[in-house]
Design a protein around this motif. Structure first.
Motif, mmCIF file in Angstrom:
data_model
loop_
_atom_site.group_PDB
_atom_site.id
_atom_site.type_symbol
_atom_site.label_atom_id
_atom_site.label_comp_id
_atom_site.label_asym_id
_atom_site.label_seq_id
_atom_site.Cartn_x
_atom_site.Cartn_y
_atom_site.Cartn_z
ATOM 1 N N GLY A 256 5.090 -29.861 108.560
ATOM 2 C CA GLY A 256 4.745 -31.239 108.229
ATOM 3 C C GLY A 256 5.204 -32.317 109.178
ATOM 4 N N PHE A 257 5.703 -31.943 110.351
ATOM 5 C CA PHE A 257 6.173 -32.951 111.295
ATOM 6 C C PHE A 257 5.070 -33.449 112.230
ATOM 7 N N LEU A 258 3.959 -32.740 112.296
ATOM 8 C CA LEU A 258 2.817 -33.140 113.104
ATOM 9 C C LEU A 258 1.571 -33.215 112.228
ATOM 10 N N ASP A 259 0.627 -34.056 112.659
ATOM 11 C CA ASP A 259 -0.628 -34.166 111.928
ATOM 12 C C ASP A 259 -1.668 -33.173 112.418
ATOM 13 N N PHE A 260 -1.691 -32.921 113.729
ATOM 14 C CA PHE A 260 -2.576 -31.884 114.237
ATOM 15 C C PHE A 260 -2.209 -31.520 115.670
ATOM 16 N N ILE A 261 -2.700 -30.365 116.089
ATOM 17 C CA ILE A 261 -2.534 -29.870 117.458
ATOM 18 C C ILE A 261 -3.922 -29.779 118.071
ATOM 19 N N THR A 262 -4.053 -30.233 119.295
ATOM 20 C CA THR A 262 -5.365 -30.157 119.932
ATOM 21 C C THR A 262 -5.251 -29.647 121.358
ATOM 22 N N PRO A 263 -6.148 -28.754 121.773
ATOM 23 C CA PRO A 263 -6.181 -28.326 123.171
ATOM 24 C C PRO A 263 -6.446 -29.529 124.074
ATOM 25 N N ARG A 264 -5.953 -29.467 125.282
ATOM 26 C CA ARG A 264 -6.027 -30.613 126.194
ATOM 27 C C ARG A 264 -7.464 -31.018 126.501
ATOM 28 N N LYS A 265 -8.377 -30.074 126.577
ATOM 29 C CA LYS A 265 -9.762 -30.413 126.905
ATOM 30 C C LYS A 265 -10.439 -31.207 125.791
ATOM 31 N N GLU A 266 -9.877 -31.151 124.555
ATOM 32 C CA GLU A 266 -10.431 -31.898 123.435
ATOM 33 C C GLU A 266 -9.649 -33.183 123.151
ATOM 34 N N LEU A 267 -8.635 -33.429 123.945
ATOM 35 C CA LEU A 267 -7.698 -34.515 123.674
ATOM 36 C C LEU A 267 -8.379 -35.882 123.619
ATOM 37 N N LYS A 268 -9.191 -36.174 124.599
ATOM 38 C CA LYS A 268 -9.839 -37.489 124.667
ATOM 39 C C LYS A 268 -10.737 -37.721 123.456
ATOM 40 N N ASP A 269 -11.517 -36.709 123.084
ATOM 41 C CA ASP A 269 -12.412 -36.843 121.937
ATOM 42 C C ASP A 269 -11.625 -37.013 120.637
ATOM 43 N N LYS A 270 -10.578 -36.211 120.474
ATOM 44 C CA LYS A 270 -9.817 -36.251 119.228
ATOM 45 C C LYS A 270 -9.065 -37.572 119.069
ATOM 46 N N ILE A 271 -8.493 -38.082 120.145
ATOM 47 C CA ILE A 271 -7.766 -39.352 120.069
ATOM 48 C C ILE A 271 -8.707 -40.474 119.652
ATOM 49 N N ASN A 272 -9.880 -40.514 120.252
ATOM 50 C CA ASN A 272 -10.834 -41.567 119.923
ATOM 51 C C ASN A 272 -11.419 -41.387 118.525
ATOM 52 N N LEU A 273 -11.554 -40.145 118.091
ATOM 53 C CA LEU A 273 -12.018 -39.883 116.727
ATOM 54 C C LEU A 273 -11.039 -40.462 115.720
ATOM 55 N N TYR A 274 -9.749 -40.200 115.923
ATOM 56 C CA TYR A 274 -8.755 -40.695 114.983
ATOM 57 C C TYR A 274 -8.603 -42.202 115.054
ATOM 58 N N LEU A 275 -8.792 -42.799 116.220
ATOM 59 C CA LEU A 275 -8.775 -44.254 116.317
ATOM 60 C C LEU A 275 -9.942 -44.849 115.535
ATOM 61 N N ASP A 276 -11.098 -44.180 115.601
ATOM 62 C CA ASP A 276 -12.246 -44.621 114.812
ATOM 63 C C ASP A 276 -11.938 -44.564 113.318
ATOM 64 N N LEU A 277 -11.298 -43.477 112.898
ATOM 65 C CA LEU A 277 -10.970 -43.311 111.478
ATOM 66 C C LEU A 277 -9.939 -44.344 111.031
ATOM 67 N N ILE A 278 -8.922 -44.568 111.876
ATOM 68 C CA ILE A 278 -7.873 -45.529 111.526
ATOM 69 C C ILE A 278 -8.448 -46.932 111.419
ATOM 70 N N GLN A 279 -9.330 -47.259 112.360
ATOM 71 C CA GLN A 279 -9.891 -48.606 112.375
ATOM 72 C C GLN A 279 -11.163 -48.738 111.540
ATOM 73 N N ASN A 280 -11.489 -47.639 110.805
ATOM 74 C CA ASN A 280 -12.635 -47.641 109.901
ATOM 75 C C ASN A 280 -13.918 -48.017 110.640
ATOM 76 N N GLN A 281 -14.095 -47.398 111.813
ATOM 77 C CA GLN A 281 -15.298 -47.626 112.586
ATOM 78 C C GLN A 281 -16.182 -46.399 112.522
ATOM 79 N N SER A 282 -17.423 -46.551 112.911
ATOM 80 C CA SER A 282 -18.331 -45.417 112.932
ATOM 81 C C SER A 282 -17.885 -44.412 113.974
ATOM 82 N N VAL A 283 -18.012 -43.120 113.681
ATOM 83 C CA VAL A 283 -17.599 -42.068 114.594
ATOM 84 C C VAL A 283 -18.506 -42.067 115.803
ATOM 85 N N ARG A 284 -17.871 -41.989 117.012
ATOM 86 C CA ARG A 284 -18.651 -42.035 118.240
ATOM 87 C C ARG A 284 -19.216 -40.666 118.549
#
Length: 284
Positions: A256-284
């Motif tokens: 429970g100390f981390l929310d998720f683990i992501t491979p480096r090649k997916e890092l950019k997509d996952k970070i922006n996905l979660y920013l979209d979710l946090i800011q309640n924006q449409s998923v890119r």
């Protein structure tokens, strides 16, 4: 004439005929897999056969996360001072000069602003190559200023941690950065600006005890070492055998100390996905 000649000491190749293999053409992962250096770079510095994530620095992370590797570096010329005139096996001032010359960095963190998938993003990224990514006054100040920039311009903040902990050569000045950066992150939270913390291999000591674990979303790469004290120190202190995989990112995710683990090649997509979710924006 043969390419070798016999001497009293045995068969030797003449100096002018020796063929040296250029350094850096191949990389051997801890599991023994061999990969071409250029292929490794194309694969986000991840060994394709075993998935091992090679340690990289701010230069590589900025290239991965910023669109077209375009960004503006923030406060690039701040450097550490030997305020305490600290000396161990050598002067701290000499260590700083050697680290700057060897790494071409000014200190153990770089901060920058640019676009990631078209979105403005402030990134602070630590460099382990600079005195073990240790956290001194400059590291704390640059992170604090980057957070101030995020607040002023209302831009999400990403912290990429890679550190051996507090910089012992700065003593209390280093420890003060835990409170300083934590207070700045509290201001960021009050301003309702997203903060994502990415812990990479290794993230230890005061870094873990402060900003690395204070994200709105705490994430990591596979197999990263994350903890306060190292496994050997914990084992020697407790006198007990540690669970298998102790202090790996997978172990921390399970507990429970981390929310998720992501491979480096997916890092950019996952970070922006979660920013979209946090800011309640449409998923890119």
């Amino acid at each position: 004439m043969a390419w070798f000649k016999r001497t009293e000491k045995g068969i030797q190749t003449p100096t002018e005929d020796k063929k040296d293999v250029p350094k850096g053409l191949w990389y051997k992962s801890p599991t023994g897999k061999i990969v071409d250096a250029e292929e490794l770079a194309r694969n986000f510095y991840v060994s394709p056969e075993d998935g091992y994530h090679v340690r990289i620095g701010s230069k590589e992370y900025f290239k991965i996360l910023f669109d077209d590797n375009e960004f503006t570096e923030l406060n690039p010329n701040i450097t550490s001072k030997d305020t305490l005139k600290f000396v161990d096996t050598k002067k701290y001032d000499d260590r700083l000069k050697e680290a700057m010359e060897k790494t071409k960095l000014k200190d153990a963190v770089r901060t920058a602003v640019g676009k990631s998938k078209g979105r403005e993003l402030v990134i602070a990224c630590m460099d382990f190559a600079f005195i073990g990514g240790s956290m001194g006054a400059v590291v704390g100040e640059k992170i604090a200023r980057a957070i101030d920039y995020s607040i002023k311009n209302r831009i999400p903040f990403l912290m990429i941690s890679k550190s051996g902990g507090a910089r012992m050569m700065e003593a209390a000045y280093s420890l003060m950065q835990l409170a300083k950066t934590s207070a700045k992150l509290a201001q960021l939270s009050e301003a309702k600006i997203p903060y994502i913390s990415l812990s990479t291999d290794p993230t230890t000591g005061g870094t873990t005890a402060s900003y690395a674990m204070l994200g709105d979303v705490n994430i990591s790469e596979p197999g990263a070492l994350i903890g306060f004290a190292g496994p050997r120190v914990v084992k020697d202190t407790t006198g007990k055998d540690l669970p298998e995989g102790f202090q790996t990112s997978e172990f921390l995710l399970e507990h429970g100390f981390l929310d998720f683990i992501t491979p480096r090649k997916e890092l950019k997509d996952k970070i922006n996905l979660y920013l979209d979710l946090i800011q309640n924006q449409s998923v890119r």
